[in-house]
Write a protein that holds these residues in place. Structure first.
Motif, PDB file in Angstrom:
ATOM      1  N   MET A  89      37.038  95.346  31.961  1.00 27.43           N
ATOM      2  CA  MET A  89      36.916  94.039  32.515  1.00 27.43           C
ATOM      3  C   MET A  89      37.043  92.846  31.412  1.00 27.43           C
ATOM      4  O   MET A  89      37.841  91.956  31.475  1.00 27.43           O
ATOM      5  CB  MET A  89      35.776  93.824  33.365  1.00 27.43           C
ATOM      6  N   ALA A  90      36.366  93.424  30.296  1.00 28.33           N
ATOM      7  CA  ALA A  90      36.490  92.300  29.247  1.00 28.33           C
ATOM      8  C   ALA A  90      37.851  92.143  28.797  1.00 28.33           C
ATOM      9  O   ALA A  90      38.207  90.967  28.265  1.00 28.33           O
ATOM     10  CB  ALA A  90      35.570  92.874  28.186  1.00 28.33           C
ATOM     11  N   SER A  91      38.509  93.342  28.684  1.00 28.29           N
ATOM     12  CA  SER A  91      39.779  93.219  27.937  1.00 28.29           C
ATOM     13  C   SER A  91      40.748  92.421  29.212  1.00 28.29           C
ATOM     14  O   SER A  91      41.673  91.691  28.608  1.00 28.29           O
ATOM     15  CB  SER A  91      40.505  94.621  28.221  1.00 28.29           C
ATOM     16  N   GLY A  92      40.470  92.495  30.252  1.00 23.21           N
ATOM     17  CA  GLY A  92      41.352  91.610  31.364  1.00 23.21           C
ATOM     18  C   GLY A  92      41.003  90.400  31.490  1.00 23.21           C
ATOM     19  O   GLY A  92      42.066  89.463  31.321  1.00 23.21           O
ATOM     20  N   LEU A  93      39.666  90.069  31.315  1.00 24.17           N
ATOM     21  CA  LEU A  93      39.330  88.501  31.115  1.00 24.17           C
ATOM     22  C   LEU A  93      39.992  88.082  29.820  1.00 24.17           C
ATOM     23  O   LEU A  93      40.341  86.820  29.698  1.00 24.17           O
ATOM     24  CB  LEU A  93      37.875  88.364  31.133  1.00 24.17           C
ATOM     25  N   ASP A 100      47.795  83.581  31.468  1.00 21.94           N
ATOM     26  CA  ASP A 100      47.339  82.557  32.597  1.00 21.94           C
ATOM     27  C   ASP A 100      46.901  83.361  34.085  1.00 21.94           C
ATOM     28  O   ASP A 100      46.610  84.434  33.909  1.00 21.94           O
ATOM     29  CB  ASP A 100      48.708  81.891  32.942  1.00 21.94           C
ATOM     30  N   LEU A 101      46.601  82.565  35.070  1.00 16.18           N
ATOM     31  CA  LEU A 101      46.036  83.131  36.054  1.00 16.18           C
ATOM     32  C   LEU A 101      46.947  84.113  37.000  1.00 16.18           C
ATOM     33  O   LEU A 101      46.270  84.986  37.852  1.00 16.18           O
ATOM     34  CB  LEU A 101      45.627  82.018  37.033  1.00 16.18           C
ATOM     35  N   VAL A 102      47.963  84.379  36.660  1.00 15.90           N
ATOM     36  CA  VAL A 102      48.946  85.501  37.482  1.00 15.90           C
ATOM     37  C   VAL A 102      48.248  86.937  36.793  1.00 15.90           C
ATOM     38  O   VAL A 102      47.998  87.630  37.858  1.00 15.90           O
ATOM     39  CB  VAL A 102      50.405  85.341  37.003  1.00 15.90           C
ATOM     40  N   ILE A 103      47.673  86.836  35.886  1.00 18.12           N
ATOM     41  CA  ILE A 103      47.296  88.035  35.414  1.00 18.12           C
ATOM     42  C   ILE A 103      46.093  88.533  36.019  1.00 18.12           C
ATOM     43  O   ILE A 103      45.532  89.461  36.450  1.00 18.12           O
ATOM     44  CB  ILE A 103      47.009  88.119  33.720  1.00 18.12           C
ATOM     45  N   LEU A 104      45.129  87.572  36.146  1.00 18.97           N
ATOM     46  CA  LEU A 104      43.836  87.509  36.936  1.00 18.97           C
ATOM     47  C   LEU A 104      43.992  88.037  38.412  1.00 18.97           C
ATOM     48  O   LEU A 104      43.430  88.887  38.708  1.00 18.97           O
ATOM     49  CB  LEU A 104      43.259  86.190  36.799  1.00 18.97           C
TER      50      LEU A 104
END
Length: 300
Positions: A89-93, A100-104
Motif C-alpha cells: 500500500m505504501a508503494s502504491g500511494l 496521478d489519480l488514475v493509478i489510485l
C-alpha cells in the motif's frame, strides 16, 4: 524461515505477474517510450509484494477449512500478511503521489480483487467469473498501470481543475493495447480454468461453483483451446498492424509444443497429473513472447 515464507507465499506462482511486467517494458521500448526508473521500480515493488500478500491471504484463509500447515503460527501468518500489505500500500500511494489519480483507481481495483479473491461472503474464487477477473488483472491492469506510470496520457489522460475531473481516452492506443496484451490475459485465465476444471468434483463438494461447473468439462476444455487460438491470433494481428515487432512471430514456433502439452492435459483431467501441462504452456508462450518482443525492439 525464508523457505517457509517462500512456501507460504508460493513464490513459484509469481510468473503470472512477472511475465506481463517484462512484456510491458519490451513494448514501451518498441514504441520508443522512455522507461522512467523510479515509477517503474516503485510499481514493481508494490506489484510483487501485493502478489505475495494475496497468496498468503488465500493460504491463511484456506488453512482454516482444510487444516493445512502454513509453516507459521496463525498469529505469525497474520503479521506477515499485514506487513506485506502495508509495504504494498505504501508503494502504491507513493506511485500515486508521483503520477496521478488514475493509478489510485486502478490500484484500488487490484487491492479489492486480491483481498476478496478468497475472503468475504462471496469470494471471487468461488464464482464463475474468476477466470475473467484473474486474466484481466494480470494481463491488462498490470501493464496498464506500468504504461501509465511511464507515459501518462498514452492510454488515458487525467486532468483536475476546480472540482472538475477530465478523462480523455486514446481509443486507438487502447485498441492496440488490448491486442498486444491479450496473450497474457488469456493465458492467465487458462491457468485458473485448468485448475477449476480439474477440481470440479471437489469444488462442488464444498459448494464452490466455478465456470466449469456451469459449462461442463468438455466445454471447459474447448474454451481452453479457444484461449490458445486467441493468443496466437493476437500476435499475428499485432504484427500485421505494426504494433508488435515482426520478430514476435517467432512465438508461433511454440505451437507444436503447446498442442502436445494441451493434448496431455485433456487426456486425463486429474490435477496432480494434468495441471502442470497448462503451467508449462503459460511459461513457454510467455517466455518466447517476452523475449521476441524485446529482441524485436532492439532490432527495429
Amino acid at each position: 524461515m525464508l523457505k517457509k515464507f517462500l512456501n507460504y507465499t508460493e513464490i513459484q506462482t509469481k510468473i503470472t505477474s512477472l511475465f506481463p511486467f517484462v512484456l510491458t517494458l519490451g513494448i514501451l521500448t518498441f514504441e520508443g517510450i522512455k522507461i522512467q526508473v523510479l515509477p517503474t521500480l516503485v510499481f514493481f515493488i508494490g506489484m510483487f509484494v501485493f502478489d505475495l500478500t494475496t497468496t498468503a491471504i488465500n493460504n491463511y484463509i484456506d488453512s482454516k477449512d482444510n487444516g493445512q500447515d502454513i509453516g507459521f503460527t496463525r498469529k505469525q501468518g497474520k503479521v506477515l500478511i499485514f506487513t506485506m500489505f502495508t509495504i504494498a500500500m505504501a508503494s502504491g500511494l507513493y506511485l500515486v503521489a508521483i503520477t496521478d489519480l488514475v493509478i489510485l483507481f486502478l490500484g484500488m481495483f487490484c487491492f479489492a480483487v486480491g483481498i476478496f479473491y478468497t475472503w468475504g461472503p462471496v469470494p471471487i474464487s468461488r464464482q464463475p467469473y474468476g477466470e475473467i477477473i484473474s486474466g484481466v488483472l494480470y494481463g491488462y491492469i498490470i501493464p496498464f498501470i506500468l504504461i501509465h506510470a511511464n507515459a501518462p496520457g498514452h492510454l488515458v489522460a487525467f486532468g483536475y481543475n476546480q472540482g472538475i475531473v477530465d478523462l480523455q481516452f486514446n481509443i486507438l492506443n487502447i485498441i492496440d493495447f488490448l491486442i498486444i496484451f491479450l496473450p497474457p490475459t488469456a493465458l492467465t485465465s487458462s491457468i485458473m480454468l485448468a485448475n477449476n476444471t480439474c477440481d470440479i468434483d471437489a469444488d462442488i463438494a464444498v459448494k464452490r461453483y466455478t465456470l466449469p461447473y456451469y459449462i461442463g468439462r468438455k466445454n471447459a476444455v474447448t474454451l481452453m483451446l479457444g484461449l490458445y487460438v486467441s493468443v496466437y491470433s493476437a500476435i499475428v494481428v499485432g504484427v500485421i498492424l505494426g504494433i508488435l515487432p515482426w520478430f514476435a512471430l517467432a512465438t508461433l514456433a511454440t505451437i507444436p509444443v503447446v498442442i502436445k502439452q494441451f493434448n496431455a492435459y485433456r487426456a486425463d483431467l486429474i490435477k496432480r497429473i494434468s495441471f502442470k501441462f497448462i503451467i508449462k504452456n503459460f511459461i513457454i508462450i510467455m517466455f518466447f513472447y517476452d523475449i521476441t518482443v524485446i529482441i524485436g525492439s532492439i532490432l527495429q
